[in-house]
Motif scaffolding. Structure first.
Motif, PDB file in Angstrom:
ATOM      1  N   ASP A 424      27.998 107.605  42.422  1.00 10.69           N
ATOM      2  CA  ASP A 424      26.612 107.301  42.734  1.00 10.69           C
ATOM      3  C   ASP A 424      26.084 108.166  43.871  1.00 10.69           C
ATOM      4  OD1 ASP A 424      28.332 106.132  44.536  1.00 10.69           O
ATOM      5  OD2 ASP A 424      27.071 104.353  44.846  1.00 10.69           O
ATOM      6  N   TYR A 427      25.337 111.526  42.340  1.00  6.85           N
ATOM      7  CA  TYR A 427      24.090 111.377  41.594  1.00  6.85           C
ATOM      8  C   TYR A 427      22.897 111.449  42.536  1.00  6.85           C
ATOM      9  CZ  TYR A 427      20.794 109.420  38.185  1.00  6.85           C
ATOM     10  OH  TYR A 427      19.729 109.209  37.338  1.00  6.85           O
ATOM     11  N   GLN A 428      23.005 110.706  43.679  1.00  6.42           N
ATOM     12  CA  GLN A 428      21.913 110.666  44.636  1.00  6.42           C
ATOM     13  C   GLN A 428      21.740 112.011  45.333  1.00  6.42           C
ATOM     14  OE1 GLN A 428      19.848 107.993  44.939  1.00  6.42           O
ATOM     15  NE2 GLN A 428      18.587 109.374  46.201  1.00  6.42           N
TER      16      GLN A 428
END
Length: 476
Positions: A424, A427-428
């Motif tokens: 995550d 992704y960020q």
């Protein structure tokens, strides 16, 4: 531009036919000339016989004083003009007649006297004079009907006089000219017809089969099959098709050999590039599979972006060399466990230019692509990258793609100096870097196909080494 076979054949055939027909017409014209002369000569002889009969009638009637009247009367016969009787010198002397020196000096008259034969002057089809001159020898005879010897002091067969007159041949010449003109028209029509038939024959038996053969040659080469010669009528085209088939097979064989050799060269080239890339990464304590993952991720992004397959394959094969310039960076900087100083970072940044210089002089497309990738893969979309500070689409698409693939693998993979980032966070990170470090279009593809890119990472995992924390990974 060279003429076609049909044009060459028509030109030569029609020229030959034209020469032939002209020759035939000339022969016929000369035959007509001879025919007209012979016809008029025969007519003249008939008229001469009539004149001779008229002149000898004075002997039958014993009326010698009527001779001049009879000559004038004979001159009025149809078809005769300019009739005169040229007497022999002996005849003039015997009867004390007027001498005819001008007439006797005529060469044609002398010929008729000396040879005792009919003399004619021919006319031509293409002359303006249509009058034929006839000189008919009047010879001495001794018979019951014509007692010449009893009247004239002459030997049997001696020429007493020459009947000199002209016959008009204009009617015959005109008829002959019309006939010749009709023949010329017929020959021209025949020539045109021969030309049209020849065009049809050439189209059907030469041009169309040749065009079909050319098309089938291309199709047979592309389809790797022989030309079917069952529909070919001519032996020459059949033999040509057989030679084309043999040549196509030879070309296909040579192409297969060249393709195999080219594949071997490309395979060897890719293997060398991959090995060199792994060596370059090994110096900076990266794993060999890093360049493999960067290659796979770059190809994946290229396809998602819509690049053609050739470009995607070129991107895949050239991307392992993106950090080859690091071989020129000292180990003390490459393997420094802490953060680099500004001076050290400046030295580190030179690896992009050095990588570009390694391949920039090559003419091979693959190495040219590797040169571009090495130079551009640390440029940023916002222009804050290095070594040239390019911005936006001034950065080559290969460089933009490899920059994303390189950082994605660096973040998500375990290294000897770091643990993998959580998915995550990666992704960020890319979401936050859109329009800054990375091309927004490529970031959108990363976010859309994030799981597919993770699948690439998982397929080419390394054995987990001992973790060592190193800062500055992403920026370097």
């Amino acid at each position: 531009m060279k003429p076609s076979i049909k044009t060459i054949t028509l030109r030569k055939t029609l020229w030959s036919a034209f020469v032939f027909l002209v020759s035939v017409l000339l022969i016929i014209a000369f035959d007509f000339h001879s025919l007209v002369n012979q016809t008029m000569r025969d007519k003249g002889l008939s008229l001469a016989k009539s004149v001779e009969t008229t002149l000898t009638s004075h002997m039958l009637s014993s009326n010698f004083e009527e001779k001049e009247k009879l000559i004038a009367l004979a001159g009025q016969l149809p078809g005769i003009s300019e009739l005169r009787v040229v007497r022999s010198p002996s005849l003039n002397a015997q009867f004390n007649l007027r001498e005819q020196p001008d007439a006797l000096s005529d060469a044609q008259v002398q010929r008729a006297f000396s040879r005792a034969e009919v003399v004619t002057t021919s006319t031509g089809l293409f002359t303006t004079d249509s009058m034929m001159r006839i000189l008919y020898p009047y010879t001495a005879e001794d018979s019951a009907s014509v007692p010449c010897l009893s009247c004239h002091e002459a030997r049997p067969g001696e020429v007493l006089a020459v009947l000199d007159f002209k016959v008009d041949t204009s009617e015959y010449l005109m008829m002959s000219s019309y006939y010749l003109l009709a023949l010329i028209v017929l020959f021209v029509l025949a020539l045109i017809m021969v030309g049209r038939v020849l065009v049809w024959v050439l189209d059907r038996n030469v041009r169309d089969p040749l065009q079909w053969l050319v098309e089938r040659t291309q199709q047979s080469y592309l389809a790797n099959e022989n030309i079917d010669t069952t529909g070919i009528e001519s032996l020459e085209l059949d033999e040509f098709a057989a030679k084309v088939n043999a040549f196509n097979q030879l070309v296909l064989q040579r192409n297969a050999e060249l393709e195999a050799a080219n594949q071997e060269i490309q395979s060897t080239q890719r293997e060398i590039i991959l090995t060199m890339g792994a060596i370059g990464e090994a110096r900076s304590r990266e794993t060999a599979n890093h360049v493999v993952r960067v290659a796979e991720l770059s190809q994946l992004l290229g396809r998602k972006l819509g690049l053609n397959e050739e470009s995607c394959n070129e991107l895949h094969d050239a991307s392992p060399m993106h950090d080859i310039g690091k071989v020129g960076v000292p180990d003390s900087i490459l393997n420094k466990p802490g953060k680099l100083t500004d001076e050290e970072f400046a030295i580190m940044q030179t690896h992009s230019q050095k990588g570009h210089d390694v391949f920039s002089h090559s003419r091979r497309p693959l190495l040219q692509a590797a040169s571009i990738i090495a130079l551009h893969h640390h440029e940023r979309w916002d222009g804050e990258g290095y070594p040239q500070g390019l911005k936006g689409e001034d950065i080559h698409i290969y460089g933009r793609i490899v920059a994303v693939a390189d950082v994605f693998d660096a973040l998500i993979s375990r290294r000897c100096y770091k643990e993998p980032w959580p998915e995550d966070e990666v992704y960020q990170y890319f979401k936050d870097s859109s329009g800054g470090q990375f091309d927004p279009a490529l970031v959108a593809l990363v976010l859309e196909h994030f799981d597919e890119m993770l699948g690439v990472i998982n397929r080419y995992q390394d054995n987990a080494p001992q973790a060592v924390d190193t800062s500055g990974l992403v920026s370097s």
